[in-house]
Design a protein around this motif. Structure first.
Motif, PDB file in Angstrom:
ATOM      1  N   GLN A   4      89.200  37.332  15.487  1.00  0.00           N
ATOM      2  CA  GLN A   4      89.451  36.351  14.441  1.00  0.00           C
ATOM      3  C   GLN A   4      89.565  34.949  15.040  1.00  0.00           C
ATOM      4  N   ALA A   5      89.466  33.943  14.177  1.00  0.00           N
ATOM      5  CA  ALA A   5      89.630  32.556  14.626  1.00  0.00           C
ATOM      6  C   ALA A   5      91.035  32.375  15.194  1.00  0.00           C
ATOM      7  N   PRO A   6      91.197  31.571  16.255  1.00  0.00           N
ATOM      8  CA  PRO A   6      92.529  31.341  16.827  1.00  0.00           C
ATOM      9  C   PRO A   6      93.493  30.756  15.800  1.00  0.00           C
ATOM     10  N   ARG A   7      94.763  31.061  15.970  1.00  0.00           N
ATOM     11  CA  ARG A   7      95.786  30.558  15.047  1.00  0.00           C
ATOM     12  C   ARG A   7      95.730  29.029  15.013  1.00  0.00           C
ATOM     13  N   GLY A   8      95.802  28.490  13.811  1.00  0.00           N
ATOM     14  CA  GLY A   8      95.764  27.044  13.669  1.00  0.00           C
ATOM     15  C   GLY A   8      94.367  26.470  13.548  1.00  0.00           C
ATOM     16  N   THR A   9      93.354  27.348  13.518  1.00  0.00           N
ATOM     17  CA  THR A   9      91.984  26.909  13.277  1.00  0.00           C
ATOM     18  C   THR A   9      91.436  27.673  12.078  1.00  0.00           C
ATOM     19  N   TYR A  10      90.329  27.234  11.540  1.00  0.00           N
ATOM     20  CA  TYR A  10      89.759  27.919  10.384  1.00  0.00           C
ATOM     21  C   TYR A  10      88.293  27.566  10.239  1.00  0.00           C
ATOM     22  N   ASP A  11      87.593  28.374   9.465  1.00  0.00           N
ATOM     23  CA  ASP A  11      86.178  28.147   9.192  1.00  0.00           C
ATOM     24  C   ASP A  11      86.024  27.381   7.881  1.00  0.00           C
ATOM     25  N   ILE A  12      85.085  26.468   7.849  1.00  0.00           N
ATOM     26  CA  ILE A  12      84.740  25.765   6.617  1.00  0.00           C
ATOM     27  C   ILE A  12      83.475  26.406   6.078  1.00  0.00           C
ATOM     28  N   LEU A  13      83.615  27.153   5.005  1.00  0.00           N
ATOM     29  CA  LEU A  13      82.516  27.963   4.474  1.00  0.00           C
ATOM     30  C   LEU A  13      81.752  27.219   3.378  1.00  0.00           C
ATOM     31  N   PRO A  14      80.521  27.681   3.078  1.00  0.00           N
ATOM     32  CA  PRO A  14      79.808  27.128   1.920  1.00  0.00           C
ATOM     33  C   PRO A  14      80.688  27.210   0.679  1.00  0.00           C
ATOM     34  N   GLY A  15      80.667  26.155  -0.114  1.00  0.00           N
ATOM     35  CA  GLY A  15      81.579  26.050  -1.248  1.00  0.00           C
ATOM     36  C   GLY A  15      82.707  25.093  -0.921  1.00  0.00           C
ATOM     37  N   GLN A  16      83.132  25.070   0.354  1.00  0.00           N
ATOM     38  CA  GLN A  16      84.093  24.096   0.848  1.00  0.00           C
ATOM     39  C   GLN A  16      83.390  22.984   1.629  1.00  0.00           C
ATOM     40  N   SER A  17      82.347  23.344   2.347  1.00  0.00           N
ATOM     41  CA  SER A  17      81.665  22.356   3.197  1.00  0.00           C
ATOM     42  C   SER A  17      81.098  21.204   2.375  1.00  0.00           C
ATOM     43  N   GLU A  18      80.730  21.478   1.103  1.00  0.00           N
ATOM     44  CA  GLU A  18      80.217  20.408   0.261  1.00  0.00           C
ATOM     45  C   GLU A  18      81.272  19.322   0.031  1.00  0.00           C
ATOM     46  N   LYS A  19      82.552  19.726  -0.030  1.00  0.00           N
ATOM     47  CA  LYS A  19      83.631  18.741  -0.194  1.00  0.00           C
ATOM     48  C   LYS A  19      83.720  17.851   1.035  1.00  0.00           C
ATOM     49  N   TRP A  20      83.616  18.461   2.203  1.00  0.00           N
ATOM     50  CA  TRP A  20      83.643  17.700   3.447  1.00  0.00           C
ATOM     51  C   TRP A  20      82.465  16.727   3.495  1.00  0.00           C
ATOM     52  N   GLN A  21      81.303  17.203   3.095  1.00  0.00           N
ATOM     53  CA  GLN A  21      80.119  16.349   3.131  1.00  0.00           C
ATOM     54  C   GLN A  21      80.276  15.135   2.219  1.00  0.00           C
ATOM     55  N   GLU A  22      80.864  15.348   1.038  1.00  0.00           N
ATOM     56  CA  GLU A  22      81.049  14.230   0.124  1.00  0.00           C
ATOM     57  C   GLU A  22      82.021  13.206   0.705  1.00  0.00           C
ATOM     58  N   ILE A  23      83.097  13.698   1.315  1.00  0.00           N
ATOM     59  CA  ILE A  23      84.059  12.778   1.932  1.00  0.00           C
ATOM     60  C   ILE A  23      83.406  12.012   3.070  1.00  0.00           C
ATOM     61  N   GLU A  24      82.638  12.720   3.894  1.00  0.00           N
ATOM     62  CA  GLU A  24      81.968  12.056   5.025  1.00  0.00           C
ATOM     63  C   GLU A  24      80.972  11.013   4.531  1.00  0.00           C
TER      64      GLU A  24
END
Length: 426
Positions: A4-24
């Motif tokens: 699994q991903a190390p504690r305190g990290t996480y994956d940005i999956l499709p459906g969420q990544s679009e939010k990041w793209q808009e902010i960027e």
């Protein structure tokens, strides 16, 4: 056992990544309007940079840095914040020699701090920040603050509160430091070990302590505002005047000290007043750092900047129920009924994409009904079905999913027809 991903990290999956793209995208556009240019620095730096630049009395340096020895026995650290790296680059690349000052820079990238993960605060997090280096004009302080406020407003946040303070110049801070030492010293043994260490090194940091914040001496500690000299007070008054000129509301909080050693004069934080946000409401923090460039080996170059966590921005959007980053629906889904039609379908995808039209097809050999369901799930605007008849005639039906209307077109006409329709809709 699954990894699994190390504690305190996480994956940005499709459906969420679009939010990041808009902010960027909004970050890039806003920085273009304000004329801040992007800088990209290494993810790890020599540990000494953060010890000198951030301050060895800070929690970041003492408790939160990811530090390691490389194969050359050099001490390196994953960057815990962006300002020190930007200033190091400013000095190393002699940006102070550019004819246009201040040098206005922005960065977006991952930072790393070892702390207890919680909502909006992770061990790997993405930070957006700006630095304006080479000017001591209070107007640039107001501009930097306004850029931060404008980003939050541009994504739809409304429950915002700007808190500002002046930390004063060296003379003012020295006078305040002496007053703080005299105030805390008689009872310093009642405070945590960190505060006991800070007493002589940087007593201002005691006011920022989360462990002892309810100690009665905190409430009666000397206020920095009472020790500002005439020059520092005039500078702060000008910053407030420029903020008012920009129609930016603010609250002056004499207890706002920020958590990094390099700040002086203007300090500020932007808070979320959204219901349910939690005890830690800070979205963004920053301030002026006259002297930091010199500390890192450069000439006198006063600076100011801020940093904000994108994760906390997203959390604030969630608390205010603001929706961003909606997925762009697929424009054309091409259905091939057999292997002979698949080659033509694949060729159509090439034509559509070359004309800026998003297109997709099935790659698992599903039946017509299953492929139609897939087109519907993807929100396709148009569907094209290619079978034996279509292959023989060189034509196929372009079906508009919203209306059910179908137009018979040559394969060679498909891309141009959809492109023209898009132009009319725009």
């Amino acid at each position: 056992m699954s990894i699994q991903a190390p504690r305190g990290t996480y994956d940005i999956l499709p459906g969420q990544s679009e939010k990041w793209q808009e902010i960027e995208q909004k970050i890039n556009e806003l920085c273009r309007l304000y004329q801040y240019k992007e800088i990209r620095t290494p993810v790890f730096e020599h540990t000494e940079l953060f010890q000198r630049g951030v301050g060895d009395t800070t929690d970041i340096v003492q408790k939160e840095m990811y530090t390691f020895q490389d194969r050359g026995n050099r001490s390196l650290t994953l960057r815990p914040e962006g300002t020190a790296s930007v200033v190091r680059s400013f000095v190393e690349n002699k940006l102070f020699g550019l004819p246009d000052q201040p040098v206005k820079l922005f960065y977006t990238g991952p930072m790393f701090r070892y702390e207890r993960p919680q909502a909006g605060r992770m061990r790997q997090f993405v930070q957006f920040g700006v630095e304006a280096i080479g000017s001591k004009d209070p107007a640039i302080d107001a501009e930097v603050i306004s850029l931060a406020m404008e980003l939050y407003r541009s994504v739809g946040l409304k429950r915002l509160r700007l808190v500002i303070n002046s930390l004063g110049d060296t003379e003012s801070r020295l006078a305040h430091k002496e007053a703080l030492v005299a105030h805390f010293a008689p009872r310093i043994d009642e405070f945590c070990s960190d505060c006991q260490t800070r007493l002589e090194k940087n007593p201002l940091r005691i006011l920022d302590c989360k462990v002892d914040r309810d100690h009665p001496l905190m409430a009666t500690a000397p206020s920095l505002a009472d020790y500002l000299n005439e020059e520092s007070q005039a500078y702060f008054d000008d910053v407030k005047m420029y903020l008012e000129e920009l129609d930016i509301d603010y609250v002056v909080d004499p207890n706002l000290v920020r958590g990094l050693d390099y700040y002086n004069h203007t300090a500020f934080e932007i808070m979320s007043d959204a219901e349910g946000f939690g005890a830690i409401t800070t979205l963004c923090g920053g301030g002026r750092y006259n002297g930091l460039v010199e500390d890192l080996g450069g000439p006198e170059s006063p600076g100011i900047g801020f940093a904000m966590s994108i994760e906390r921005l997203l959390l604030a959007l969630e608390m205010e129920k603001v929706e961003i980053g909606k997925s762009q629906n697929l424009e054309v889904y091409v259905i091939a009924m057999d292997e002979s039609a698949k080659k033509q379908a694949f060729s159509l995808l090439k034509d559509f994409r070359a004309n800026g039209i998003s297109a997709d097809m099935d790659y698992t050999g599903r039946k017509l009904k299953a492929q139609m369901k897939s087109a519907d799930r993807k929100g396709a605007s148009y569907v094209i079905v290619i079978g034996e008849t279509e292959m023989a005639s060189g034509k196929a039906g372009l079906k508009e999913m919203a209306t059910g209307e179908q137009q018979e077109l040559l394969f060679s006409e498909m891309a141009e027809t959809i492109k023209n329709r898009k132009t009319l809709e725009e």
